[in-house]
Design an enzyme around this catalytic site. Sequence first.
Site, PDB file in Angstrom:
ATOM      1  N   GLU A 199       0.812  -1.215   0.000  1.00 52.84           N
ATOM      2  CA  GLU A 199       0.000   0.000   0.000  1.00 52.84           C
ATOM      3  C   GLU A 199       0.845   1.265   0.000  1.00 52.84           C
ATOM      4  O   GLU A 199       0.484   2.268  -0.623  1.00 52.84           O
ATOM      5  CB  GLU A 199      -0.916   0.004   1.227  1.00 52.84           C
ATOM      6  CG  GLU A 199      -2.011  -1.041   1.209  1.00 52.84           C
ATOM      7  CD  GLU A 199      -3.109  -0.687   0.234  1.00 52.84           C
ATOM      8  OE1 GLU A 199      -3.500   0.495   0.179  1.00 52.84           O
ATOM      9  OE2 GLU A 199      -3.586  -1.594  -0.482  1.00 52.84           O
ATOM     10  N   ASP A 217      -7.947   6.703  -9.372  1.00 55.97           N
ATOM     11  CA  ASP A 217      -8.488   5.357  -9.555  1.00 55.97           C
ATOM     12  C   ASP A 217     -10.004   5.317  -9.401  1.00 55.97           C
ATOM     13  O   ASP A 217     -10.593   4.242  -9.245  1.00 55.97           O
ATOM     14  CB  ASP A 217      -7.842   4.389  -8.558  1.00 55.97           C
ATOM     15  CG  ASP A 217      -8.061   4.802  -7.101  1.00 55.97           C
ATOM     16  OD1 ASP A 217      -8.693   5.856  -6.860  1.00 55.97           O
ATOM     17  OD2 ASP A 217      -7.596   4.072  -6.194  1.00 55.97           O
ATOM     18  N   THR A 222      -7.486   9.148  -1.402  1.00 50.65           N
ATOM     19  CA  THR A 222      -7.072   7.965  -0.655  1.00 50.65           C
ATOM     20  C   THR A 222      -6.173   8.435   0.476  1.00 50.65           C
ATOM     21  O   THR A 222      -5.251   9.233   0.245  1.00 50.65           O
ATOM     22  CB  THR A 222      -6.323   6.978  -1.559  1.00 50.65           C
ATOM     23  OG1 THR A 222      -7.215   6.492  -2.558  1.00 50.65           O
ATOM     24  CG2 THR A 222      -5.768   5.808  -0.759  1.00 50.65           C
TER      25      THR A 222
END
Length: 411
Positions: A199, A217, A222
Amino acid sequence: MRSVVLGGGIAAVLCVPLAVSVAAGASSSDVVLTGDRPVLASATESIAWPASGATDTDSGTRWSSGAAGPGTQWVQIDLGTAQEVRRVRLHWARAYAKAYRLQVSDDGATWRDLYRTSTGDGEVDDVRGLSATARHLRVLATQRGTPEGYSLWEVRAYGPGRAAPAAPSAATAEVPPVAGGLNTAAKKEIALKIVSSAENSSVEWRSEYGYIEDLRDGRGYTAGIVGFGSGTSDMLAVVTDYTRRKPGNVLAGYLPALRAVDGTDSHDGLDPGFPGAWRAAAGDPVFRKVQEDARDRMYFLPAVRLAEADGLRALGQLAYYDAALMHGISRLRSIRERVVARQRTPVQGGDEIAFLAAFLDARAAEMRTGAAHSDTSRVDTAQRALLNAGNLDLVTPLTWEVHGDRYTVTG
């Protein structure tokens, strides 16, 4: 008695027919390498049937894993020094392994097969013609022959070397710390490091509380230790819980905007101040605890419980957790259901290694359906590499690769 003769080294062992053959005689100079050596087991039914019962000189003692717990169990023996192993004799009790592997290791973490079978029928297996030099020997039982689990009256390995002196004090450790699943703090930390390498390109997951960016994405921003998304509801849940615990925090004013953009990739109402506010909140211990609790509640605990119910050890639990984190719990269940349709779980009597290999195949296929997750290295060169090394318990030292970078955890 089942007597199996092998030849030609490990390569020949792995393709040997599983039918029983007439045994060739072992050298009369071979000695017992396993007598009273330090021994560990993945589980023990009770103190009456300890791991040391399989290697002591008392014919009335045995090791029993018990029926509870994962479908894969093991007994591991420290030979004291690198020893050449030529023969292994197993005397099974009523609870035997239909499928098992004899494995050796130099460090107790990376294992290689000497012999494997899926047609075990219990009683005595005398496997001869082996050829390997290593310090550790493991009997890895992967499929039960009876519902009771696994039990061995005796594990004896033979070789030409000098038997290491007995170490009875070390043989008292029956259930080693390494055998725990991800519900133990040490194994959970290892799993979080492995996932963080994929990650965050770092095993230092605690440095990521303040991380935030748009990865383009389709999930909006995020952020945080596991990549909470402004478009995937979990970021909204984090900020909502943070505001419940600490009203008036720097993120509280963005709750209306987070509700509005949930399910989209929009930044409406979040720009330009939200990223800076998230980074500022990361300095607050309350916010850090909120992130950890959200990770555990939404992803970690449900995935680990599902893996435990399927009879998977620590590596399988990691594989489920990583899938839940990327795809969500519902998609994890969908991937699992596709695998279960053709491969039995360990609890159902299946072979854990075969089941986990099939799960990783299905997981990689799922990742390839979307461009954002087309890099499957977190599966192929991390989790699958650990599976190929036989490291079902995430025993350190661990080495793996993700996105072309190499990582190691030593303890």
